[in-house]
Design a protein around this motif. Structure first.
Motif, PDB file in Angstrom:
ATOM      1  N   ALA A  19      33.861   3.585 -34.788  1.00 12.29           N
ATOM      2  CA  ALA A  19      34.386   2.730 -33.720  1.00 12.29           C
ATOM      3  C   ALA A  19      33.414   2.668 -32.541  1.00 12.29           C
ATOM      4  O   ALA A  19      33.263   1.639 -31.904  1.00 12.29           O
ATOM      5  N   ASN A  20      32.771   3.787 -32.239  1.00 13.07           N
ATOM      6  CA  ASN A  20      31.858   3.848 -31.098  1.00 13.07           C
ATOM      7  C   ASN A  20      30.483   4.274 -31.600  1.00 13.07           C
ATOM      8  O   ASN A  20      30.230   5.462 -31.827  1.00 13.07           O
ATOM      9  N   ASP A  21      29.595   3.281 -31.783  1.00 13.11           N
ATOM     10  CA  ASP A  21      28.305   3.603 -32.414  1.00 13.11           C
ATOM     11  C   ASP A  21      27.426   4.453 -31.501  1.00 13.11           C
ATOM     12  O   ASP A  21      26.610   5.240 -31.990  1.00 13.11           O
ATOM     13  N   LEU A  22      27.591   4.331 -30.183  1.00 11.97           N
ATOM     14  CA  LEU A  22      26.740   5.115 -29.281  1.00 11.97           C
ATOM     15  C   LEU A  22      27.034   6.613 -29.414  1.00 11.97           C
ATOM     16  O   LEU A  22      26.113   7.430 -29.478  1.00 11.97           O
ATOM     17  N   LYS A  23      28.334   6.954 -29.452  1.00  8.21           N
ATOM     18  CA  LYS A  23      28.697   8.367 -29.601  1.00  8.21           C
ATOM     19  C   LYS A  23      28.149   8.909 -30.921  1.00  8.21           C
ATOM     20  O   LYS A  23      27.614  10.018 -30.981  1.00  8.21           O
ATOM     21  N   PHE A  24      28.321   8.122 -31.975  1.00 10.93           N
ATOM     22  CA  PHE A  24      27.888   8.577 -33.296  1.00 10.93           C
ATOM     23  C   PHE A  24      26.385   8.818 -33.328  1.00 10.93           C
ATOM     24  O   PHE A  24      25.911   9.858 -33.778  1.00 10.93           O
ATOM     25  N   LYS A  25      25.631   7.845 -32.812  1.00  9.37           N
ATOM     26  CA  LYS A  25      24.178   7.981 -32.837  1.00  9.37           C
ATOM     27  C   LYS A  25      23.708   9.144 -31.958  1.00  9.37           C
ATOM     28  O   LYS A  25      22.729   9.820 -32.284  1.00  9.37           O
ATOM     29  N   ASP A 170      34.601  12.983 -30.292  1.00 10.60           N
ATOM     30  CA  ASP A 170      33.204  13.382 -30.073  1.00 10.60           C
ATOM     31  C   ASP A 170      32.213  12.523 -30.855  1.00 10.60           C
ATOM     32  O   ASP A 170      31.121  12.257 -30.379  1.00 10.60           O
ATOM     33  N   TRP A 171      32.599  12.131 -32.074  1.00 12.67           N
ATOM     34  CA  TRP A 171      31.661  11.390 -32.911  1.00 12.67           C
ATOM     35  C   TRP A 171      31.908   9.884 -32.915  1.00 12.67           C
ATOM     36  O   TRP A 171      31.117   9.148 -33.470  1.00 12.67           O
ATOM     37  N   GLY A 172      32.995   9.415 -32.328  1.00  9.04           N
ATOM     38  CA  GLY A 172      33.255   7.979 -32.240  1.00  9.04           C
ATOM     39  C   GLY A 172      33.748   7.344 -33.533  1.00  9.04           C
ATOM     40  O   GLY A 172      33.581   6.136 -33.730  1.00  9.04           O
ATOM     41  N   TYR A 173      34.356   8.133 -34.411  1.00  8.35           N
ATOM     42  CA  TYR A 173      34.887   7.560 -35.652  1.00  8.35           C
ATOM     43  C   TYR A 173      36.146   6.745 -35.360  1.00  8.35           C
ATOM     44  O   TYR A 173      36.856   6.982 -34.387  1.00  8.35           O
TER      45      TYR A 173
END
Lengths: 286, 148
Positions: A19-25, A170-173
């Motif tokens: 859902a949140n690519d910035l957090k994941f990256k 934390d990971w934006g999933y």
């Protein structure tokens, strides 16, 4: 008992993995090294900066100020013309250059580590399709987490909540994806051994060009300790499992493991954990 | 407006470009492809390319990339990097005043996808001729209208 088809059907309403690519990256820890061009430029830049610092050190050592400190302009030596030219011995110049270059490399490394602990650098793009990488990372880290949670004989709902919140916040999933994925992982948790899961995670992270091993290692450490504390009970089996996992990851990250990988040939870049694990164990791509 | 629409006037061409997919969706699409990070970054830079027509800033880059995405999806076995390279050659050939930045981008793109200009030209003249000729017509209205 739900069949595989039922489990697949549960994902019908799920539209995305991340859902949140910035957090994941940011969590992958790869920073600007995701870009081969930037990584190459950084290496060249470091070498030229290092050379620059070394040259600066040499320049200072060669200067008149340094030379006059060590070579008297009066007295017998000066009268004989030795030392009067303010020439610093070549050996000292080289030593000064190497020392300043080494000090530069050491000091900059020190401050880079300080910067890394305070600033997250997020690459705009990755080399792997983001949903595929996300699904793979959740499969590997999530199944390891659930295995640890089940060490004391049962998976406490608070432990599952910790795992879910970790991946979503934390990971934006995507929350829907995580909910469905965790139920699949829970149903299959007893099909693999802890050591196999740890090795699979380590080798996947090493093989994937978008993951930094030390960053993922730190993430797993934090997650597993949170899970162990989630149900309010300190279980020795969970502690021992966590210790085994962290030790195994350290070993995977050791120089010996790196040499082993180099000796066994090029490791193909891993994008999908399923396909990569399948090919490793001769199961073919899934 | 669909990706195959051919504008017949400058106003229609401007509207055609302004109605292209937004940058956020192009970025989402690129995030989900298996291209290298460097290539994705270059395509995203191209998507942000704009030109000035009178007082209007036209998002030509977004339309080029969205046409290339459509071609890659509709024509079998066609890579996105190749369709973008073809789109660039079509636009550079049709509107030379846009050549500066686009020509440099094309060179970088060819390096990243591992093709030569000759291979792209060959595709342009043969396998992808119809699609690229249509693209050239889609941007032809900008000739003479773009402020260099």
């Amino acid at each position: 008992m739900t069949t595989e088809q039922d489990q697949i059907g549960e994902f019908d309403d799920v539209k995305r993995v991340i859902a949140n690519d910035l957090k994941f990256k940011a969590r992958l820890g790869i920073r600007e090294d995701a870009f081969a061009s930037v990584k190459l430029g950084k290496t060249i830049g470091s070498l030229s900066d290092l050379g620059g610092a070394a040259a600066t050190g040499a320049g200072i050592a060669q200067s008149g100020m340094v030379a006059s400190t060590f070579f008297a302009k009066s007295g017998l030596m000066a009268a004989l013309g030795i030392g009067g030219a303010a020439a610093t011995p070549v050996g000292w110049v080289i030593a000064a250059a190497l020392a300043s270059g080494g000090a530069y490399y050491g000091v900059t490394r020190l401050f880079k580590g300080y910067e890394d602990s305070r600033v997250d650098v997020v690459p705009r793009f990755l080399n792997t399709p983001i949903d595929l990488l996300g699904a793979s990372m959740l499969d590997l880290m999530g199944s390891l987490s659930l295995k640890v949670a089940a060490m004391d004989g049962q998976v406490d709902p608070r432990e599952v909540a910790v795992i879910r919140d970790y991946f979503v916040d934390d990971w934006g999933y995507d929350a829907d994806y995580v909910d469905h994925a965790l139920s699949v992982l829970q149903a299959n948790a007893d099909k693999s051994r802890l050591a196999e899961m740890t090795q699979a995670l380590a080798e996947f992270v090493h093989a994937n060009p978008d993951c930094k091993f030390t960053a993922i290692q730190q993430e797993i450490k934090v997650l597993l300790h949170e899970i162990a504390q989630a149900d309010g009970k300190l279980d020795e089996r969970e502690d021992m499992a966590i210790e085994r996992i962290l030790r195994a990851l350290d070993e995977q990250n050791s120089i010996r493991a790196s040499i082993g990988r180099a000796a066994s040939g090029t490791v193909a870049a891993a994008s999908s954990a399923a396909g990569w694990i399948g090919s490793r164990f001769g199961l073919g791509k899934t | 407006m669909s990706e195959s629409f051919v504008p017949s006037s400058l106003d229609e061409a401007i509207e055609f470009c302004q109605s292209a997919m937004p940058l956020r969706k192009i970025k989402d699409f690129l995030d989900r492809t298996a291209l290298s990070a460097d290539l994705k970054a270059l395509l995203y830079d191209l998507a942000q390319f704009t030109v000035k027509v009178g007082e209007v800033v036209v998002a030509i880059g977004r339309r080029m990339i969205s046409i290339a995405m459509w071609l890659a999806q509709t024509i079998p076995n066609t890579a996105l990097g190749v369709t973008v390279a073809l789109a660039l050659t079509a636009v550079i050939g049709t509107v030379p005043v846009m050549g500066g930045f686009l020509a440099v981008a094309l060179q970088k793109l060819l390096l990243l996808i591992g093709l030569t200009a000759g291979a792209i030209e060959d595709l342009r003249q043969h396998a992808m001729k119809d699609a690229i000729d249509r693209m050239a017509r889609q941007f032809a209205a900008f000739n003479g209208g773009v402020v260099a």
